[in-house]
Motif scaffolding. Structure first.
Motif, PDB file in Angstrom:
ATOM      1  N   LYS A 434     -28.596   3.972 109.887  1.00  0.00           N
ATOM      2  CA  LYS A 434     -29.846   4.738 109.975  1.00  0.00           C
ATOM      3  C   LYS A 434     -30.389   5.474 108.821  1.00  0.00           C
ATOM      4  O   LYS A 434     -31.532   5.869 108.284  1.00  0.00           O
ATOM      5  N   LYS A 435     -29.158   5.513 107.584  1.00  0.00           N
ATOM      6  CA  LYS A 435     -29.518   6.189 106.587  1.00  0.00           C
ATOM      7  C   LYS A 435     -30.584   5.109 105.612  1.00  0.00           C
ATOM      8  O   LYS A 435     -31.529   5.413 105.035  1.00  0.00           O
ATOM      9  N   LEU A 436     -30.132   3.957 105.710  1.00  0.00           N
ATOM     10  CA  LEU A 436     -31.084   2.815 105.040  1.00  0.00           C
ATOM     11  C   LEU A 436     -32.311   2.819 105.655  1.00  0.00           C
ATOM     12  O   LEU A 436     -33.305   2.662 105.111  1.00  0.00           O
ATOM     13  N   ALA A 437     -32.478   3.099 107.047  1.00  0.00           N
ATOM     14  CA  ALA A 437     -33.781   3.218 107.764  1.00  0.00           C
ATOM     15  C   ALA A 437     -34.739   4.512 107.364  1.00  0.00           C
ATOM     16  O   ALA A 437     -35.813   4.352 107.131  1.00  0.00           O
ATOM     17  N   LEU A 438     -33.815   5.413 106.896  1.00  0.00           N
ATOM     18  CA  LEU A 438     -34.740   6.678 106.652  1.00  0.00           C
ATOM     19  C   LEU A 438     -35.051   6.587 105.070  1.00  0.00           C
ATOM     20  O   LEU A 438     -36.172   7.066 104.714  1.00  0.00           O
ATOM     21  N   GLU A 439     -34.129   5.750 104.302  1.00  0.00           N
ATOM     22  CA  GLU A 439     -34.667   5.468 102.893  1.00  0.00           C
ATOM     23  C   GLU A 439     -35.792   4.795 102.947  1.00  0.00           C
ATOM     24  O   GLU A 439     -36.615   4.951 102.309  1.00  0.00           O
ATOM     25  N   THR A 440     -35.950   3.809 103.683  1.00  0.00           N
ATOM     26  CA  THR A 440     -37.149   3.013 103.894  1.00  0.00           C
ATOM     27  C   THR A 440     -38.343   3.782 104.434  1.00  0.00           C
ATOM     28  O   THR A 440     -39.523   3.515 103.864  1.00  0.00           O
ATOM     29  N   LEU A 441     -38.356   4.819 105.327  1.00  0.00           N
ATOM     30  CA  LEU A 441     -39.277   5.489 105.487  1.00  0.00           C
ATOM     31  C   LEU A 441     -39.596   6.283 104.623  1.00  0.00           C
ATOM     32  O   LEU A 441     -40.881   6.453 104.063  1.00  0.00           O
ATOM     33  N   HIS A 442     -38.836   6.868 103.850  1.00  0.00           N
ATOM     34  CA  HIS A 442     -39.134   7.786 102.461  1.00  0.00           C
ATOM     35  C   HIS A 442     -39.743   6.972 101.484  1.00  0.00           C
ATOM     36  O   HIS A 442     -40.849   7.492 101.093  1.00  0.00           O
ATOM     37  N   SER A 443     -39.378   5.737 101.208  1.00  0.00           N
ATOM     38  CA  SER A 443     -40.095   4.934 100.384  1.00  0.00           C
ATOM     39  C   SER A 443     -41.216   4.525 100.726  1.00  0.00           C
ATOM     40  O   SER A 443     -42.305   4.475  99.912  1.00  0.00           O
ATOM     41  N   ARG A 444     -41.651   4.159 101.927  1.00  0.00           N
ATOM     42  CA  ARG A 444     -43.119   3.856 102.237  1.00  0.00           C
ATOM     43  C   ARG A 444     -43.891   4.896 102.329  1.00  0.00           C
ATOM     44  O   ARG A 444     -45.288   4.874 102.137  1.00  0.00           O
ATOM     45  N   LEU A 445     -43.380   6.173 102.308  1.00  0.00           N
ATOM     46  CA  LEU A 445     -44.278   7.527 102.379  1.00  0.00           C
ATOM     47  C   LEU A 445     -44.616   7.854 101.193  1.00  0.00           C
ATOM     48  O   LEU A 445     -45.741   8.330 100.773  1.00  0.00           O
TER      49      LEU A 445
END
Length: 480
Positions: A434-445
């Protein structure tokens, strides 16, 4: 002159002709007036059984009684007061009481009832039968007002609330608007007398008004309410108060939903729109901006659940929500979400204290979901047709485009747990994924050009929870 057994009228005529008899044979009125207080006096026999008696009270009033025997016991039944001014031949009571003749007629009525029910136990059995019938009628009357469809729906909504299910608000609203107000006569019927035709009529009204989705939700909630009332006999977790509805059949189960109305409208924010929204809220340097950033950077959680998390349900690693959606009758499910650095910073900017972490009154009450949605819409004023619910689907869409698996996306947004294995056997928390997914979200934003391939690959594969021990086998074989 000898006077046999004559009526009171003949007796009075005789007394007029022979005044000397008056002293020897007093009238019934004279006998009654001469009574001593507290003493019962028998006036005459009553057919088919019993006697008529009188008794004077201390205040001078005289009461009539019917006395009868059954077996070895006897009973006096009060008839009423004596009215000395009543016409002697009157057979019904006046406003003041009874004449002697009226008292005799009343005693005869009681005597006949007793005699006709003698084989069943006489007057006591008759009274008991009347008491039982009266209680049954009262219970039926109560059922008509207390065990109604409206009451059942209220009980079910209360049951959902006690289970921590957020859907109780939606259910209450639908019940109030589309059952109680729209169909008051049906809502006031005993719940076990409502048929599927009535439920179908409620659904049809909504469908004709262009509210097909609401019609399906109405059916679902009513069906669950009836199923809960039916299941109290076999399911110990269901409160016993549901038994008063005596539900044997589920009328909503006789109806069919409109499947075309259950399709959700897919209108997610596209990645560039989600990035535009992020840019707008990142520059809001106050409590409002911190709440909006925290909501987005934790994966666009359901707003109703998000605003309710407690200060005791987070630390610097994660926050814990309680998912109230899911199967009817089940308690809210624990849902943990890891915090990436920017999300933790936003959480601290919210200054959590008191009971609720997201609050404008120091934690006494939580921020309203409608307020968060309003703030989000204000911040996204440049995005056409923006709705706060599009944030959640926008996050899912962005993560899907980044290669995050549907299983991890579902677990992050608490809508992907299905199957026996996932529900009952898999105890892993998936916090790393889940954390890696949220990091991916943040980086794409933050950076539209970032690929985040490493994060994507890591999120697709669950890392081992502990090193795997290597095994070595001796060439000499097992020890003896």
């Amino acid at each position: 002159m000898v006077i046999g057994k004559n009526s009171g009228n003949i007796l009075a005529t005789a007394l007029l002709r022979y005044p000397q008899m008056a002293a020897a044979s007093p009238t019934i009125g004279q006998l009654i007036n001469a009574l001593s207080p507290g003493i019962f006096k028998t006036l005459e026999k009553v057919k088919p059984s019993g006697t008529l008696q009188v008794r004077k009270q201390k205040n001078g009033a005289v009461g009539f009684y019917w006395r009868y025997s059954i077996g070895a016991s006897s009973e006096r039944v009060s008839i009423g007061l004596y009215d000395s001014s009543a016409p002697p031949k009157s057979l019904t009571a006046t406003t003041k009481g009874y004449s002697v003749a009226a008292a005799v007629r009343a005693a005869e009525t009681l005597s006949i009832e007793h005699h006709e029910h003698k084989e069943q136990g006489g007057r006591p059995a008759l009274l008991e039968a009347k008491r039982v019938a009266k209680e049954a009628a009262a219970a039926k009357a109560r059922a008509a007002t207390e065990n109604t469809l409206a009451q059942l729906l209220d009980h079910y909504a209360d049951h959902l609330e006690k289970l921590g299910r957020s859907s109780h608000r939606d259910a209450r609203s639908i019940f109030e608007l589309h059952v109680k107000q729209a169909w008051p006569k049906i809502a006031s019927l005993p719940a076990n007398q409502v048929s599927g035709v009535y439920i179908a009529g409620m659904m049809r009204r909504l469908a004709l008004a262009g509210k097909g989705r609401t019609a399906n939700k109405l059916r679902s909630y009513v069906r669950a309410a009836y199923q809960t009332a039916r299941a109290w006999r076999s399911k110990a977790s269901i409160p016993e108060h549901f038994k008063v509805f005596d539900v044997q059949h589920n009328p909503a189960a006789d109806t069919e939903p409109d499947e075309t109305q259950n399709r959700s409208a897919k209108d997610p924010l596209m990645t560039d729109q989600l990035r535009q929204y992020w840019t707008a809220i990142r520059s809001i340097d106050n409590f409002k901006g911190a709440v909006l950033r925290l909501h987005l950077l934790t994966g666009g959680q359901r707003i109703e659940q998000f605003v309710r998390f407690h200060t005791n349900d987070f630390d610097e690693e994660q926050i814990t929500l309680f998912d109230g959606k899911g199967r009817p009758g089940k308690p809210a499910r624990k849902h943990s979400i890891p915090l990436i650095p920017d999300a933790l910073e936003a959480l601290k900017a919210c200054n959590p204290q008191g009971v609720y972490a997201i609050s404008t009154d120091k934690g006494k009450t939580h921020l309203a979901a409608t307020t968060l949605s309003k703030w989000a819409k204000e911040a996204a004023s440049a995005i056409p047709d923006f709705q706060a619910k599009r944030i959640r689907s926008g996050v899912e869409t962005l993560l899907a485009s980044a290669g995050i698996s549907s299983d991890i996306r579902g677990r992050l947004q608490s809508h992907g747990i299905a199957g026996v294995q996932a529900r009952h056997y898999d105890g892993y928390d998936y916090l790393v994924e889940k954390k890696l997914a949220l990091e991916t979200l943040h980086s794409r934003l933050v950076d539209p050009n970032v690929q985040a391939e490493t994060s994507t690959r890591a999120a697709l594969v669950r890392p081992p929870s502990r090193p795997t021990a290597s095994l070595s086998i001796s060439s000499a074989g097992p020890a003896e």
